[in-house]
Design an enzyme around this catalytic site. Structure first.
Site, mmCIF file in Angstrom:
data_model
loop_
_atom_site.group_PDB
_atom_site.id
_atom_site.type_symbol
_atom_site.label_atom_id
_atom_site.label_comp_id
_atom_site.label_asym_id
_atom_site.label_seq_id
_atom_site.Cartn_x
_atom_site.Cartn_y
_atom_site.Cartn_z
ATOM 1 C CE LYS A 114 -23.155 32.056 -40.730
ATOM 2 N NZ LYS A 114 -24.049 30.969 -40.451
ATOM 3 C CE LYS A 206 -17.457 28.725 -37.898
ATOM 4 N NZ LYS A 206 -18.737 28.171 -37.466
ATOM 5 C CE LYS A 209 -23.758 22.842 -41.021
ATOM 6 N NZ LYS A 209 -24.224 23.895 -40.087
HETATM 7 N N1 AQP Z 1 -15.128 24.667 -37.085
HETATM 8 C C1 AQP Z 1 -15.785 24.264 -36.015
HETATM 9 N N2 AQP Z 1 -15.115 23.750 -34.956
HETATM 10 C C2 AQP Z 1 -15.784 23.322 -33.847
HETATM 11 N N3 AQP Z 1 -17.134 23.380 -33.735
HETATM 12 C C3 AQP Z 1 -17.829 23.875 -34.773
HETATM 13 N N4 AQP Z 1 -19.143 24.063 -34.990
HETATM 14 C C4 AQP Z 1 -19.329 24.592 -36.217
HETATM 15 N N5 AQP Z 1 -18.150 24.777 -36.827
HETATM 16 C C5 AQP Z 1 -17.202 24.343 -35.954
HETATM 17 C C6 AQP Z 1 -20.166 23.707 -34.034
HETATM 18 O O1 AQP Z 1 -21.131 22.899 -34.690
HETATM 19 C C7 AQP Z 1 -22.406 23.169 -34.098
HETATM 20 C C8 AQP Z 1 -23.404 23.419 -35.185
HETATM 21 O O2 AQP Z 1 -23.115 24.581 -35.915
HETATM 22 P P1 AQP Z 1 -24.264 25.230 -36.786
HETATM 23 O O3 AQP Z 1 -24.590 24.381 -37.921
HETATM 24 O O4 AQP Z 1 -25.434 25.546 -35.956
HETATM 25 O O5 AQP Z 1 -23.692 26.612 -37.225
HETATM 26 P P2 AQP Z 1 -22.278 27.162 -37.488
HETATM 27 O O6 AQP Z 1 -21.509 27.250 -36.229
HETATM 28 O O7 AQP Z 1 -22.504 28.445 -38.161
HETATM 29 O O8 AQP Z 1 -21.643 26.049 -38.426
HETATM 30 P P3 AQP Z 1 -20.896 26.209 -39.783
HETATM 31 O O9 AQP Z 1 -20.520 24.885 -40.223
HETATM 32 O O10 AQP Z 1 -19.805 27.218 -39.657
HETATM 33 O O11 AQP Z 1 -22.025 26.731 -40.750
HETATM 34 P P4 AQP Z 1 -22.068 28.032 -41.623
HETATM 35 O O12 AQP Z 1 -20.964 27.927 -42.603
HETATM 36 O O13 AQP Z 1 -23.437 27.932 -42.245
HETATM 37 O O14 AQP Z 1 -21.922 29.189 -40.705
HETATM 38 C C9 AQP Z 1 -22.239 24.329 -33.147
HETATM 39 O O15 AQP Z 1 -22.143 23.822 -31.825
HETATM 40 C C10 AQP Z 1 -20.939 24.938 -33.561
HETATM 41 O O16 AQP Z 1 -20.277 25.572 -32.480
#
Ligand code: AQP
Length: 343
Positions: A114, A206, A209
């Site tokens: 990030k 991955k 969001k």
């Molecule tokens: N691609 C993924 N596959 C499986 N699990 C996922 N999680 C996120 N992306 C995937 C799981 O969703 C939960 C919540 O995630 P979060 O919102 O706390 O943060 P993150 O992992 O950083 O999610 P994003 O969507 O990738 O957000 P950004 O883009 O902001 O970094 C967690 O249990 C995570 O493992």
């Protein structure tokens, strides 16, 4: 000591929820509420580690709560709340900031991803994020945390913080008459065919969001048409589906779509290949689109209905915060005494 089995997990209200959040986390939260004490948090304090417009944050917070409920979490059974309403999260995070070492934080791959080349310019909160996450979990002495594979390293750090706290304060913990293992060494629950859902545009990244391409992810609020189009356009190789799991190695896009199908159908990847092995994308993609629409469209309708009813959602979050706050205050009272804060 034996801790009450308790499950905690959270999701950031930092953008549109997607299929990865659903399959890696939310869908797996639902059955646990029938077998465990469960606490599901909307981690709004984590979200502001990168800039959020206040109105967007409010909307996204309600959206995550709505997704929990639309997916089948019963807020009377599970505790559903937003993190900032229970101030003890911030209080324990500060204590953990003084337990964790800066080097531990710099080693986190999520921080490196990030922050990128801009690591001097990102918020201090982004670096300290795993310390707040440890506080979220340990405030409730949670024994298990269901998460996607990307959170494994943060969970390991939570375990390190718990162990260091128990060790650094061993004498004080004993003097308070408390068990030597004051904080549990929490187990991550990372299982199933969808622990890491990948981008629909690039099977090596991955689904996220924050990916600038909307085509890279299926959002939980996408309508049937958008879901079908995104699956149809998903990047794949030209080969038909393999008959066996070994045939998926070196084919990240195929592996991802088979994993998504398996998770949505509650089947293993091997079972999916037994049905579709040898068939082309022209057969598999429409079948996957039908399955995804059948499962996600009713949930999206329910999410929209709930999000529009802000009074009900806010009341659920307030009620959850009161129940969570009672547990959190018990732990914090002990922590304050252990650390030596006068009350
Ligand atoms: N691609 C993924 N596959 C499986 N699990 C996922 N999680 C996120 N992306 C995937 C799981 O969703 C939960 C919540 O995630 P979060 O919102 O706390 O943060 P993150 O992992 O950083 O999610 P994003 O969507 O990738 O957000 P950004 O883009 O902001 O970094 C967690 O249990 C995570 O493992």
């Amino acid at each position: 000591m034996s801790f009450t089995p308790r499950v905690f997990s959270g999701i950031q209200p930092s953008g549109d929820l997607h299929l990865g959040n659903y399959l890696g986390a939310i869908r797996r939260f639902v059955p646990l509420q029938h077998t465990h004490e469960t606490i599901y948090c909307v981690v709004d304090m984590h979200a502001i580690t990168v800039w959020q417009e206040p109105e967007d944050l409010r909307r996204a917070t309600r959206e995550v709560a709505a997704a929990y409920i639309a997916a089948g979490i019963d807020p009377k059974k599970a505790i559903v709340f937003n993190q900032s309403q229970v101030v003890q999260h911030a209080e324990l995070a500060w204590v953990f900031n003084c337990i964790a070492r800066i080097g531990w934080m710099y080693r986190m791959t999520q921080f490196k991803d990030k922050a990128g080349k801009n690591s001097e310019n990102v918020s201090l909160g982004l670096l300290a994020y795993p310390s707040l996450m440890a506080a979220d979990i340990l405030l409730y002495k949670a024994t298990q945390v269901p998460v996607g594979d990307d959170q494994k390293q943060h969970l390991e750090l939570t375990r390190d913080i718990a162990a260091k706290f128990n060790n650094d304060y061993a004498a004080s913990i004993a003097a308070q008459g408390l068990d030597a293992e004051f904080f549990p060494i929490t187990e991550p629950l990372i299982a199933g065919p969808a622990t890491r859902i990948m981008s629909l545009r690039d099977g090596t990244r991955k689904m996220s969001k924050s990916d600038p391409s909307d085509q890279s992810r299926i959002s939980l609020l996408d309508d049937a048409d958008a879901i079908a189009k995104k699956i149809k356009r998903a990047t794949t190789d030209p080969e038909p589906l393999p008959e066996t799991l070994e045939g998926l190695s070196g084919r990240p896009e195929a592996d991802n779509l088979v994993g998504i199908y398996a998770a949505l159908a509650d089947r293993s990847k091997a079972e999916v290949l037994a049905e579709f092995g040898g068939k082309g994308w022209g057969v598999f993609k429409p079948a996957l689109a039908d399955l995804a629409v059948q499962q996600l469209a009713p949930m999206a309708d329910e999410m929209r209905r709930l999000v529009a009813d802000t009074t009900t959602i806010d009341a659920i979050l307030r009620d959850g915060a009161e129940r969570a706050g009672a547990i959190a205050e018990r732990t914090m009272n002990q922590v304050r005494s252990i650390v030596g804060f006068i009350r």
